[in-house]
Structure formats: structure tokens, C-alpha cells
Write a protein that holds these residues in place. Structure first.
Motif, PDB file in Angstrom:
ATOM      1  N   GLN A   1       0.729   5.245   1.366  1.00 11.41           N
ATOM      2  CA  GLN A   1      -0.041   6.137   2.228  1.00 11.41           C
ATOM      3  C   GLN A   1       0.544   7.534   2.168  1.00 11.41           C
TER       4      GLN A   1
ATOM      5  N   LEU B   1       3.578   0.807   2.746  1.00 14.65           N
ATOM      6  CA  LEU B   1       3.229  -0.191   3.751  1.00 14.65           C
ATOM      7  C   LEU B   1       3.118  -1.566   3.109  1.00 14.65           C
TER       8      LEU B   1
ATOM      9  N   PRO C   1      -4.327   4.206   3.705  1.00 14.31           N
ATOM     10  CA  PRO C   1      -3.516   3.442   2.760  1.00 14.31           C
ATOM     11  C   PRO C   1      -4.252   3.201   1.447  1.00 14.31           C
TER      12      PRO C   1
ATOM     13  N   PHE D   1       0.263  -5.644   9.345  1.00 15.70           N
ATOM     14  CA  PHE D   1       0.994  -4.581   8.684  1.00 15.70           C
ATOM     15  C   PHE D   1       2.396  -4.426   9.256  1.00 15.70           C
ATOM     16  N   GLY D   2       3.308  -3.966   8.410  1.00 15.64           N
ATOM     17  CA  GLY D   2       4.589  -3.477   8.882  1.00 15.64           C
ATOM     18  C   GLY D   2       4.443  -2.008   9.268  1.00 15.64           C
ATOM     19  N   THR D   3       5.508  -1.442   9.806  1.00 13.92           N
ATOM     20  CA  THR D   3       5.448  -0.040  10.232  1.00 13.92           C
ATOM     21  C   THR D   3       5.690   0.933   9.082  1.00 13.92           C
ATOM     22  N   GLY D   4       6.080   0.405   7.936  1.00 16.81           N
ATOM     23  CA  GLY D   4       6.192   1.264   6.764  1.00 16.81           C
ATOM     24  C   GLY D   4       7.585   1.818   6.524  1.00 16.81           C
TER      25      GLY D   4
ATOM     26  N   TYR E   1       0.846  -1.177   0.000  1.00 13.93           N
ATOM     27  CA  TYR E   1       0.000   0.000   0.000  1.00 13.93           C
ATOM     28  C   TYR E   1       0.887   1.233   0.000  1.00 13.93           C
TER      29      TYR E   1
END
Lengths: 109, 115
Positions: A38, A87, A44, A99-102, A36
Motif C-alpha cells: 500500500q 500488509l 492495497p 488484515f494485520g496492521t502492516g 499486499y
């Protein structure tokens, strides 16, 4: 424990400087790996879904790849408008995403 | 097609007060999800509705959180009483199927600050 880890946390690139973002996952029975984008103050926005190791998807300057342990988001010749947080999310059944923290990407003109 | 709409976009409340967040999914999307991002952490799953039924609420942190989905349309998430650690951005998302094919469509989120 199901977990998604992204690296680096932040990345600054010059316009045109290609690079890759990493997403490693430990999710048993992975059914889908999602990327994703964001933008600040927004939710997202869906980019790609990858389902099996070896799969690749492309969209404009972005290309996502998947192995059995990680996924990469390759950015070729980025432009300033590619600046955003990217993400990664993994799911077993599509009803709950991990999810990961991005990775916060900044592309400098 | 209209996207997922959330409101309010921002809310600042005092500890101990009650806040209700609302989400209007894309019309026709049976699946509705709530997620939350606490400062510095990843976005985490809270719960999943299929139409008006709670399919999975394993991510709800405690019984101060109550989610409802009236008639399978819009959804509300109530926090009562709010605590400082409830601060964060609450996202709603919707999908037609289980989200496996096209992911979800997310709303812009509600930023909740508890002071």
C-alpha cells in the motif's frame, strides 16, 4: 479469535540491505495468505497469494514464504521505490480477509 | 481496464450528519466488499455483496450503517447519523470469484472525518 499480527511496525533499510517482514496468524482453516503493498493515499495492491505451508512465491526483489503459523516477506537488495506499507491478510474462504496492521518500509538511498 | 473507483476521496462532516460513500467496482466483478481502517488499527471487513445480494454483513458495526448495491453494479455505504468513532478510511474492493485466487482489487478509499 482470528488474528493476524505483523512485525516490525516500521523498518528502515539502506538501499541494498536485505531483510524480512513477519506475519503471524491464528486463523482456523486457513485457505489463503495474502501480501499486499500500500502506497500513501492508495488502496492495497495485490502481491502474492500462498495456499499451503512450504509454498513460496517470488516477484522481482520480493519473496513470500508460508509456514503453518507465519509468513515472511523477504526483500532482497531493496531500492527506494520499494518503500511502502506491506500488509498481510488471511482468509478462510476468500470472502472475508483478516488484515494485520502492516509494516511501514522505508528504503534510504 | 478501469479500476475500482471510490468517491468522494475525502469527506469532512459534523457529528450527527449523514454521509454516503460510493463505490464503482470493476465491470463484471460480481463480488464487492467494504472494509474500513480506523486510525492506528488494522483494515477490517464490513460486508460482502454478491451481485445485489448481501452475502455477509457480519462486520457492520451497528444499524447506523446501511449498504446497498443497485442492480449488482455500484454500491453505496450510508452512515446516518455519523459519530466521531466512524472516522477512518473506507475501502471498497471487488473480485470476479470469491477472492481466493487473486485477492481483491481495492479502490483508493474514502477518508471520512467526523468532527
Amino acid at each position: 479469535e482470528d488474528q493476524v499480527t505483523q512485525s516490525p511496525e516500521a523498518l528502515r533499510l539502506q538501499e541494498g540491505e536485505s531483510s524480512s517482514l513477519n506475519c503471524s496468524y491464528t486463523v482456523s482453516g486457513l485457505r489463503g495468505l495474502f501480501w499486499y503493498r500500500q502506497d500513501p493515499g492508495k488502496g492495497p495492491e495485490f502481491l502474492f497469494t500462498l495456499y499451503s505451508a512450504g509454498e513460496e512465491k517470488e516477484k522481482e526483489r520480493l519473496k513470500a514464504t508460508l509456514t503453518k503459523k507465519e509468513s515472511f516477506l523477504h526483500i532482497t537488495a531493496p531500492k527506494p521505490e520499494d518503500s511502502a506499507t506491506y500488509l498481510c491478510a488471511a482468509t478462510r474462504a476468500g470472502n472475508q480477509f483478516y488484515f494485520g496492521t502492516g509494516t511501514s518500509l522505508t528504503v534510504i538511498p | 481496464e478501469a479500476g475500482v473507483t471510490q468517491f468522494p476521496s475525502h469527506s469532512v462532516i459534523e457529528k450527527g450528519q449523514t454521509v454516503t460513500l460510493r463505490c464503482d467496482p470493476i465491470s463484471g466483478h460480481d463480488n464487492l466488499y467494504w472494509y474500513r481502517r480506523v486510525m492506528g488499527k488494522e483494515i477490517k471487513f464490513l460486508l460482502h455483496f454478491v451481485k445485489e445480494s448481501k452475502q455477509d454483513e457480519s462486520g457492520m458495526p451497528n444499524n447506523r450503517f446501511l449498504a446497498e448495491r443497485t442492480g449488482g453494479t455500484y454500491s453505496t455505504l450510508k452512515v446516518q447519523p455519523a459519530e466521531l468513532e466512524d472516522s477512518g478510511v473506507y475501502f471498497c474492493a471487488s473480485s470476479t470469484g470469491g477472492g481466493l485466487n487473486y485477492g481483491y482489487t481495492f479502490g483508493s478509499g474514502t477518508r471520512l472525518t467526523v468532527v
